[in-house]
Design a protein around this motif. Structure first.
Motif, PDB file in Angstrom:
ATOM      1  N   LEU A   1       0.823  -1.207   0.000  1.00 15.30           N
ATOM      2  CA  LEU A   1       0.000   0.000   0.000  1.00 15.30           C
ATOM      3  C   LEU A   1       0.862   1.263   0.000  1.00 15.30           C
ATOM      4  N   LEU A   2       1.868   1.314   0.869  1.00 16.59           N
ATOM      5  CA  LEU A   2       2.704   2.503   0.936  1.00 16.59           C
ATOM      6  C   LEU A   2       3.487   2.710  -0.357  1.00 16.59           C
ATOM      7  N   GLN A   3       4.014   1.655  -0.955  1.00 18.48           N
ATOM      8  CA  GLN A   3       4.768   1.818  -2.195  1.00 18.48           C
ATOM      9  C   GLN A   3       3.879   2.373  -3.304  1.00 18.48           C
TER      10      GLN A   3
ATOM     11  N   ASP B   1       4.699   5.700  -5.305  1.00 19.19           N
ATOM     12  CA  ASP B   1       4.731   5.725  -6.772  1.00 19.19           C
ATOM     13  C   ASP B   1       3.807   6.800  -7.327  1.00 19.19           C
ATOM     14  N   LEU B   2       2.634   6.936  -6.727  1.00 24.46           N
ATOM     15  CA  LEU B   2       1.688   7.961  -7.162  1.00 24.46           C
ATOM     16  C   LEU B   2       2.307   9.352  -7.020  1.00 24.46           C
TER      17      LEU B   2
ATOM     18  N   VAL C   1       9.590  13.151  -2.623  1.00 21.99           N
ATOM     19  CA  VAL C   1       8.585  12.411  -1.867  1.00 21.99           C
ATOM     20  C   VAL C   1       9.156  12.061  -0.499  1.00 21.99           C
ATOM     21  N   TYR C   2       8.417  12.432   0.521  1.00 23.78           N
ATOM     22  CA  TYR C   2       8.813  12.165   1.902  1.00 23.78           C
ATOM     23  C   TYR C   2       7.696  11.394   2.578  1.00 23.78           C
ATOM     24  N   VAL C   3       8.058  10.402   3.364  1.00 22.46           N
ATOM     25  CA  VAL C   3       7.091   9.619   4.124  1.00 22.46           C
ATOM     26  C   VAL C   3       7.359   9.884   5.597  1.00 22.46           C
TER      27      VAL C   3
ATOM     28  N   GLY D   1      12.031   5.061  -3.516  1.00 18.60           N
ATOM     29  CA  GLY D   1      11.556   6.275  -4.163  1.00 18.60           C
ATOM     30  C   GLY D   1      11.121   7.376  -3.222  1.00 18.60           C
ATOM     31  N   ALA D   2      11.456   7.248  -1.934  1.00 19.36           N
ATOM     32  CA  ALA D   2      11.054   8.271  -0.968  1.00 19.36           C
ATOM     33  C   ALA D   2      12.113   8.404   0.115  1.00 19.36           C
ATOM     34  N   SER D   3      12.136   9.568   0.737  1.00 13.22           N
ATOM     35  CA  SER D   3      12.922   9.779   1.944  1.00 13.22           C
ATOM     36  C   SER D   3      11.970   9.588   3.121  1.00 13.22           C
TER      37      SER D   3
END
Length: 189
Positions: free
Chosen positions: A23-25, A29-30, A39-41, A61-63
């Protein structure tokens, strides 16, 4: 935003498989489809598990920004995210990791409505909500949030103009395993 405990899910919903990836990936990606390097999580309760998934190449793909005060409520995560990003960005898109139905078109609609001097937000179930884009002029107000108070307080109390974007896809989120199963079968609640 991915800092909550997922208590209704009984496990880490962020790593739940949805159509072949977690779900998070899918949310990463979106977002990276529009902002490939930005993109930061914001993580909290499941940070250790998310970092393990990243090490196993299940997340990319995110920090990641860890919030040790995540248990204080959604506001703590929003505040930490804003504080981490405000020096480098003129606007922040707040997107929840469990809003499974959002599309690139939904996010493009927000971008088109955002002019730098307003807030652009989704409207679903007749109410303003996230995803939303907040300009730098709203960062101070976002940092005043407390407890479980999410960004809706800013969406309704802002002195800035708020551009509403009808977004029915934003109403679908995953809070339980039953909802995940319903989403997989597309018979959502």
């Amino acid at each position: 935003m991915a800092a909550g405990a997922s208590s209704r899910f009984d496990g880490c919903k962020l790593l739940a498989d949805v159509e072949g990836s977690c779900l998070l990936q899918q949310r990463i990606d979106l977002a990276s489809g529009l902002f490939p390097e930005d993109v930061y999580v914001v993580t909290g309760a499941w940070h250790r598990e998310l970092m393990a998934a990243r090490a196993e190449k299940k997340l990319a793909g995110a920090s990641f920004v860890y919030v040790d005060s995540w248990a204080k409520g959604l506001a703590a995560s929003l505040v930490a995210g804003v504080e981490h990003l405000e020096r480098d960005y003129e606007a922040i898109l707040v997107l929840l990791a469990d809003q499974v139905a959002l599309t690139r078109t939904d996010l493009e609609q927000l971008l088109a409505a955002f002019d730098g001097n307003n807030i652009a937000c989704a409207v679903y179930h007749g109410k303003r909500g996230v995803p939303a884009i907040f300009g730098a002029k709203s960062f101070a107000r976002l940092k005043q949030l407390k407890g479980d108070q999410g960004a809706k307080a800013v969406l309704y109390e802002s002195a800035m103009a708020v551009s509403e974007c009808p977004m029915p896809n934003a109403r679908w989120d995953i809070d339980s395993r039953e909802q995940l199963a319903a989403w997989a079968g597309r018979s959502m609640y």
